[in-house]
Design an enzyme around this catalytic site. Structure first.
Site, PDB file in Angstrom:
ATOM      1  N   ASP A  10     -10.266  10.725  -4.884  1.00  0.00           N
ATOM      2  CA  ASP A  10     -11.636  10.308  -5.220  1.00  0.00           C
ATOM      3  C   ASP A  10     -11.620   8.811  -5.558  1.00  0.00           C
ATOM      4  O   ASP A  10     -10.569   8.246  -5.883  1.00  0.00           O
ATOM      5  CB  ASP A  10     -12.194  11.114  -6.399  1.00  0.00           C
ATOM      6  CG  ASP A  10     -11.414  10.911  -7.697  1.00  0.00           C
ATOM      7  OD1 ASP A  10     -10.167  10.934  -7.634  1.00  0.00           O
ATOM      8  OD2 ASP A  10     -12.036  10.717  -8.756  1.00  0.00           O
ATOM      9  N   ASP A  36      -6.841   1.840  -5.444  1.00  0.00           N
ATOM     10  CA  ASP A  36      -7.028   2.940  -6.401  1.00  0.00           C
ATOM     11  C   ASP A  36      -7.773   4.100  -5.759  1.00  0.00           C
ATOM     12  O   ASP A  36      -8.981   4.125  -5.775  1.00  0.00           O
ATOM     13  CB  ASP A  36      -7.781   2.389  -7.623  1.00  0.00           C
ATOM     14  CG  ASP A  36      -7.970   3.429  -8.707  1.00  0.00           C
ATOM     15  OD1 ASP A  36      -7.304   4.467  -8.668  1.00  0.00           O
ATOM     16  OD2 ASP A  36      -8.808   3.186  -9.597  1.00  0.00           O
ATOM     17  N   GLU A  84     -10.072  12.339 -10.480  1.00  0.00           N
ATOM     18  CA  GLU A  84      -9.319  11.606 -11.507  1.00  0.00           C
ATOM     19  C   GLU A  84     -10.229  10.636 -12.258  1.00  0.00           C
ATOM     20  O   GLU A  84     -10.125  10.476 -13.469  1.00  0.00           O
ATOM     21  CB  GLU A  84      -8.167  10.815 -10.844  1.00  0.00           C
ATOM     22  CG  GLU A  84      -7.202  10.157 -11.838  1.00  0.00           C
ATOM     23  CD  GLU A  84      -7.654   8.802 -12.375  1.00  0.00           C
ATOM     24  OE1 GLU A  84      -7.173   8.404 -13.438  1.00  0.00           O
ATOM     25  OE2 GLU A  84      -8.502   8.152 -11.736  1.00  0.00           O
TER      26      GLU A  84
HETATM   27 ZN   LIG Z   1      -6.908   5.714  -9.999  1.00  0.00          ZN
END
Ligand SMILES: [Zn+2]
Length: 485
Positions: free
Chosen positions: A121, A154, A188
């Site tokens: 995600d 990320d 997350e």
């Molecule tokens: Zn992350």
């Protein structure tokens, strides 16, 4: 008499200086050869295109579960299965909601397994910043030797990088001795319920991991003053968090006749007191280990200070506290975020409130932080309410096999790397997995420079292509070493 005193001070000064200089001279590293790794010939073009393709799925997670674009998550999961068939065939797969757990059975089931985790995600684009992006954040553009878009750092590079690395090993007929798990969470960024489900599943099966590796800090250059080598702060712990409400009380009434002290000024005084008296922080334990190692690679001035903390400890602590990121590593931080007073311009509030978010250093607890705040500001007029929080994680050992394998793998790929234990300032899924692991590490083997940081959860997130490839190669080494020893 005076002359004697002067002479003896001179002698003491001379002795102190000699000790300090001697300590500085030995506060260094002996030059050692780097460990040569074998050539890892991954299909670079394919890996780059795969990361780019993965960014095109708008797998954005939201606090409100209703808002999740589940179609995007389903499409991402299907794409991964089609793109990494060897990876999917070699593993037992469990899907829990939109999180995935892969099990690569090792040949020796008496050995405790290891786990690699990431999340697919991503956070949304901050409304109003869309046109600040050089490239469309969900196009996966490849330009200027970079791959652009939300998730580039990320954490789609982590998820794709792990699948690339394992695929490389599978194609080489590599068979793990120790069982290897891969786990990819779907939320997350909003609490990690997927990671919690997977952790519960592992617990249910009685799995206790030798160690785990999830996202965290990066290999970096240019973050530490005067250090021109790669530094790898491998996070061995994660900060906790607590929200406290400061409630200042006073008589209400009409604003035309205010008393000398109103709820708002009482609150303001309390906040200033908290700013003046932060939670104590200094170089000890984990932070001391980190700076002790990094400073050996710094120029003389810094080495002189760090080698002589017995003499300059106070100066160093206040110097380090003045840089927000370092301050956050050595103490529990205090951040007032939300304020409330009156509902109307001519009404005096009977209560003024401030919400303060604390990020807990492992030496503090939610209880000790609440006590500190009560001691500093508590009075008849000021109440301190604990709204909720989470303790800091346990500290994993940096003298353990997992840590050593990660750092030696980095050396094989990057050459000389200064690997040091680090502290994760943000939260991550590892706080779930660490419940079933002897040691947990939070680290991405990709290299970044300070300017890359603003891309994470911000604008122009992107990864340097060479750094992405080096990261995949490091994962190959870590998986191979970790599952063989
Ligand atoms: Zn992350």
């Amino acid at each position: 008499m005076l002359k004697k005193l002067f002479l003896s001070s001179l002698v003491i000064l001379f002795i102190l200086l000699s000790i300090a200089l001697y300590r500085t001279a030995i506060h260094t590293v002996s030059v050692k050869g780097t460990i040569a790794g074998e050539v890892i010939a991954i299909d670079e073009l394919r890996a780059i295109q795969n990361l780019s393709a993965s960014i095109r799925f708008k797998t954005i997670s939201y606090q409100d579960k209703e808002k999740f674009p589940f179609e995007e998550f389903n499409n991402f999961i299907k794409w991964a299965a089609a793109t990494y068939p060897e990876f999917h065939q070699a593993m037992e797969i469990v899907q829990l909601e939109h999180s995935l757990l892969f099990k690569w059975q090792g040949s020796d089931s008496t050995l405790a397994p290891i786990l690699f985790e990431g999340h697919h995600d991503v956070v949304p684009i901050i409304p109003g910043t869309e046109n600040l992006w050089q490239e469309n954040p969900f196009a996966g553009a490849i330009s200027n030797n970079r791959i652009w878009g939300r998730g580039a750092l990320d954490d789609k590079s982590g998820v794709v990088g792990l699948m690339e690395a394992a695929t490389y090993l599978i194609k080489k007929n590599f068979k793990p001795k120790r069982t290897v798990y891969f786990s990819f969470g779907h939320d997350e960024e909003v609490g990690g319920s997927g990671a919690a489900l997977i952790t519960a599943k592992l617990k249910e099966e009685g799995v206790q991991l030798h160690w785990s590796l999830g996202e965290g800090s990066f290999v970096n250059k240019g973050f530490f003053p005067g250090v021109d080598k790669f530094v790898a702060p491998i996070n061995v712990a994660e900060k906790g968090s607590a929200n406290l409400m400061i409630v200042a009380k006073a008589k209400g009434g009409h604003s035309s006749t205010p008393p000398q002290r109103t709820a708002v000024t009482i609150l303001a005084e309390a906040l200033v007191k908290l700013e003046k008296e932060p939670l104590p922080g200094s170089l000890e334990g984990l932070s001391a280990a980190m700076f002790n190692e990094v400073s050996k690679h710094m120029p003389f001035g810094y080495r002189f200070l760090f080698a002589n903390r017995w003499l300059f400890g106070g100066v160093l602590d206040s110097q380090l506290s003045s840089t927000p990121i370092i301050n956050a590593m050595i103490r529990t931080t205090t951040a007032p975020t939300m304020l409330n007073g009156s509902v109307k311009s001519n009404v005096l509030p009977i209560e003024a409130t401030a919400l303060i978010n604390f990020r807990l250093h492992p030496r503090d607890t939610t209880e000790s932080v609440t006590d500190h705040v009560r001691r500093v500001v508590g009075s008849n007029d000021v109440e301190v309410r604990f709204l909720g929080g989470r303790e800091a994680s346990e500290i994993s050992s940096w003298d353990s096999p997992g840590f050593k394998i990660i750092s030696s793998s980095l050396e094989k790929v990057y050459g000389q790397v200064v690997s040091v234990p680090g502290l994760m300032i943000a939260a991550s899924d590892t706080r779930h997995y660490s419940q079933v692991a002897d040691n947990s590490f939070r680290f991405n083997p990709f290299s970044i420079v300070p300017e890359d940081m603003t891309g994470i959860h911000g604008t122009n997130e992107s990864i340097d292509i060479d750094s992405f490839i080096a990261g995949i190669k490091t994962y190959v080494e870590i998986i191979r070493e970790g599952s063989s020893n």
